[in-house]
Design a protein around this motif. Sequence first.
Motif, PDB file in Angstrom:
ATOM      1  N   GLU A 167       0.827  -1.208   0.000  1.00 49.61           N
ATOM      2  CA  GLU A 167       0.000   0.000   0.000  1.00 49.61           C
ATOM      3  C   GLU A 167       0.861   1.258   0.000  1.00 49.61           C
ATOM      4  O   GLU A 167       0.571   2.221  -0.717  1.00 49.61           O
ATOM      5  N   SER A 168       1.934   1.259   0.792  1.00 47.86           N
ATOM      6  CA  SER A 168       2.811   2.424   0.862  1.00 47.86           C
ATOM      7  C   SER A 168       3.493   2.691  -0.478  1.00 47.86           C
ATOM      8  O   SER A 168       3.608   3.839  -0.927  1.00 47.86           O
ATOM      9  N   LEU A 169       3.940   1.624  -1.139  1.00 52.67           N
ATOM     10  CA  LEU A 169       4.601   1.769  -2.439  1.00 52.67           C
ATOM     11  C   LEU A 169       3.619   2.272  -3.489  1.00 52.67           C
ATOM     12  O   LEU A 169       3.956   3.136  -4.313  1.00 52.67           O
ATOM     13  N   VAL A 170       2.407   1.745  -3.463  1.00 58.69           N
ATOM     14  CA  VAL A 170       1.379   2.174  -4.417  1.00 58.69           C
ATOM     15  C   VAL A 170       1.054   3.646  -4.211  1.00 58.69           C
ATOM     16  O   VAL A 170       0.991   4.425  -5.180  1.00 58.69           O
ATOM     17  N   LEU A 171       0.863   4.054  -2.967  1.00 60.55           N
ATOM     18  CA  LEU A 171       0.525   5.449  -2.679  1.00 60.55           C
ATOM     19  C   LEU A 171       1.654   6.390  -3.099  1.00 60.55           C
ATOM     20  O   LEU A 171       1.397   7.451  -3.687  1.00 60.55           O
ATOM     21  N   GLU A 172       2.886   6.011  -2.819  1.00 63.06           N
ATOM     22  CA  GLU A 172       4.013   6.865  -3.191  1.00 63.06           C
ATOM     23  C   GLU A 172       4.140   6.976  -4.706  1.00 63.06           C
ATOM     24  O   GLU A 172       4.422   8.052  -5.246  1.00 63.06           O
ATOM     25  N   HIS A 173       3.925   5.861  -5.396  1.00 59.36           N
ATOM     26  CA  HIS A 173       4.009   5.856  -6.862  1.00 59.36           C
ATOM     27  C   HIS A 173       2.952   6.774  -7.475  1.00 59.36           C
ATOM     28  O   HIS A 173       3.267   7.623  -8.329  1.00 59.36           O
ATOM     29  N   ILE A 174       1.705   6.648  -7.037  1.00 60.65           N
ATOM     30  CA  ILE A 174       0.625   7.454  -7.606  1.00 60.65           C
ATOM     31  C   ILE A 174       0.802   8.921  -7.247  1.00 60.65           C
ATOM     32  O   ILE A 174       0.580   9.814  -8.075  1.00 60.65           O
ATOM     33  N   THR A 175       1.229   9.194  -6.014  1.00 58.85           N
ATOM     34  CA  THR A 175       1.435  10.579  -5.588  1.00 58.85           C
ATOM     35  C   THR A 175       2.534  11.247  -6.408  1.00 58.85           C
ATOM     36  O   THR A 175       2.394  12.406  -6.825  1.00 58.85           O
ATOM     37  N   SER A 176       3.608  10.538  -6.655  1.00 54.04           N
ATOM     38  CA  SER A 176       4.703  11.095  -7.455  1.00 54.04           C
ATOM     39  C   SER A 176       4.272  11.302  -8.903  1.00 54.04           C
ATOM     40  O   SER A 176       4.636  12.304  -9.536  1.00 54.04           O
ATOM     41  N   LEU A 177       3.492  10.367  -9.433  1.00 54.23           N
ATOM     42  CA  LEU A 177       2.989  10.509 -10.803  1.00 54.23           C
ATOM     43  C   LEU A 177       2.044  11.703 -10.901  1.00 54.23           C
ATOM     44  O   LEU A 177       2.086  12.455 -11.882  1.00 54.23           O
ATOM     45  N   LYS A 178       1.213  11.880  -9.894  1.00 55.42           N
ATOM     46  CA  LYS A 178       0.317  13.045  -9.866  1.00 55.42           C
ATOM     47  C   LYS A 178       1.120  14.343  -9.955  1.00 55.42           C
ATOM     48  O   LYS A 178       0.782  15.253 -10.736  1.00 55.42           O
ATOM     49  N   ALA A 179       2.194  14.434  -9.188  1.00 55.69           N
ATOM     50  CA  ALA A 179       3.034  15.632  -9.200  1.00 55.69           C
ATOM     51  C   ALA A 179       3.668  15.844 -10.577  1.00 55.69           C
ATOM     52  O   ALA A 179       3.784  16.979 -11.057  1.00 55.69           O
ATOM     53  N   ALA A 180       4.059  14.746 -11.230  1.00 52.28           N
ATOM     54  CA  ALA A 180       4.649  14.844 -12.569  1.00 52.28           C
ATOM     55  C   ALA A 180       3.628  15.360 -13.572  1.00 52.28           C
ATOM     56  O   ALA A 180       3.941  16.210 -14.422  1.00 52.28           O
ATOM     57  N   ALA A 211      -3.769  14.027 -13.938  1.00 49.69           N
ATOM     58  CA  ALA A 211      -3.485  14.256 -12.521  1.00 49.69           C
ATOM     59  C   ALA A 211      -4.746  14.034 -11.688  1.00 49.69           C
ATOM     60  O   ALA A 211      -4.682  13.486 -10.576  1.00 49.69           O
ATOM     61  N   LEU A 212      -5.878  14.409 -12.253  1.00 44.94           N
ATOM     62  CA  LEU A 212      -7.151  14.221 -11.559  1.00 44.94           C
ATOM     63  C   LEU A 212      -7.470  12.738 -11.394  1.00 44.94           C
ATOM     64  O   LEU A 212      -8.016  12.313 -10.371  1.00 44.94           O
ATOM     65  N   LYS A 213      -7.097  11.915 -12.382  1.00 45.70           N
ATOM     66  CA  LYS A 213      -7.275  10.470 -12.252  1.00 45.70           C
ATOM     67  C   LYS A 213      -6.446   9.929 -11.090  1.00 45.70           C
ATOM     68  O   LYS A 213      -6.883   9.038 -10.359  1.00 45.70           O
ATOM     69  N   CYS A 214      -5.234  10.467 -10.946  1.00 40.65           N
ATOM     70  CA  CYS A 214      -4.382  10.047  -9.821  1.00 40.65           C
ATOM     71  C   CYS A 214      -5.035  10.393  -8.488  1.00 40.65           C
ATOM     72  O   CYS A 214      -5.055   9.574  -7.560  1.00 40.65           O
ATOM     73  N   VAL A 215      -5.583  11.614  -8.394  1.00 39.96           N
ATOM     74  CA  VAL A 215      -6.235  12.033  -7.152  1.00 39.96           C
ATOM     75  C   VAL A 215      -7.448  11.164  -6.872  1.00 39.96           C
ATOM     76  O   VAL A 215      -7.694  10.762  -5.722  1.00 39.96           O
ATOM     77  N   ASP A 216      -8.223  10.869  -7.907  1.00 39.75           N
ATOM     78  CA  ASP A 216      -9.395  10.016  -7.712  1.00 39.75           C
ATOM     79  C   ASP A 216      -8.985   8.650  -7.171  1.00 39.75           C
ATOM     80  O   ASP A 216      -9.660   8.087  -6.297  1.00 39.75           O
ATOM     81  N   MET A 217      -7.880   8.126  -7.681  1.00 37.04           N
ATOM     82  CA  MET A 217      -7.401   6.829  -7.195  1.00 37.04           C
ATOM     83  C   MET A 217      -6.911   6.939  -5.754  1.00 37.04           C
ATOM     84  O   MET A 217      -7.181   6.054  -4.922  1.00 37.04           O
ATOM     85  N   LEU A 218      -6.206   8.011  -5.444  1.00 39.41           N
ATOM     86  CA  LEU A 218      -5.709   8.203  -4.076  1.00 39.41           C
ATOM     87  C   LEU A 218      -6.859   8.362  -3.088  1.00 39.41           C
ATOM     88  O   LEU A 218      -6.807   7.845  -1.966  1.00 39.41           O
ATOM     89  N   LEU A 219      -7.909   9.048  -3.506  1.00 37.52           N
ATOM     90  CA  LEU A 219      -9.063   9.214  -2.625  1.00 37.52           C
ATOM     91  C   LEU A 219      -9.851   7.910  -2.503  1.00 37.52           C
ATOM     92  O   LEU A 219     -10.472   7.654  -1.465  1.00 37.52           O
TER      93      LEU A 219
END
Length: 266
Positions: free
Chosen positions: A174-187, A197-205
């Motif tokens: 879970e930690s690796l997945v969250l870090e990966h998506i969060t970093s991709l969102k920033a990119a 980026a909005l897709k990343c946020v939707d997944m994180l939420l």
Amino acid sequence: MNDLLLSEIKSEENELLQTFLLIEEFIFGKKTAIQSELDDLVGYCQSETDEIKDPIERAEILINALFIDQLFIDKQQQNWPVMSYQVSSALTHKLVSPILKSVLIAYVANACDCQTDIVFVPEKAMLRIICDDSYAIILDPVTGESLNWHELDTRMSEISGDPFEITLDIMKQESLVLEHITSLKAAFIREQAYDNALKCVDMLLALNPNDPFERRDRGFLLHQLDCFKVAYDDYQYFVEQCPKDPAAQLLKLQLDKISIADTILH
């Protein structure tokens, strides 16, 4: 994001690399035909290591095969481009974001009978290749450089507690997945690809419902996409949940400037 995909991503039973590929398919909207490239990479590394019996020597040859022969060696970067988060393009251009590279190397190493996991060493995720009961190699996934005992002790000293009881913890999926998506969102945000980026946020939420910081980021992205009404709601939620956060004071001023009557809904 549908419930079936969410359950697949959250499942600890799935192979980690396959989980990352599911995330990539959802965010980029297309399935990546990458298995043949992965098989070729594994096959090359196996050909280099299969005849090596000594586990330490086998690990060292594997590291050379990946970082030298396969050009995985790289320099540390503060910001990684979007293509470094897509498995196929990352491998093609030899530009792989740190977490994705950790997952790829662990996948290849374990296929080569080099027991490998991803551990947290302040302040980053690193790879640990376990050679035997008393020896392991800790290496940086970006540069391929290994830590000596002094460097490891220095880093671990930053963790509070009894130094004789501090151990390297395997990072949870879970930690690796969250870090990966969060970093991709920033990119995506740096490259102004706000829809993705909005897709990343939707997944994180979906993974952490009502996280106030992700609600704030969703508000920012919706604001950029002219969805003012929903942005207002997310900003307001963040201000209410994190009133002492420095960004909350600035957002309070912005909320007064958003015209609800002129919202554009998408």
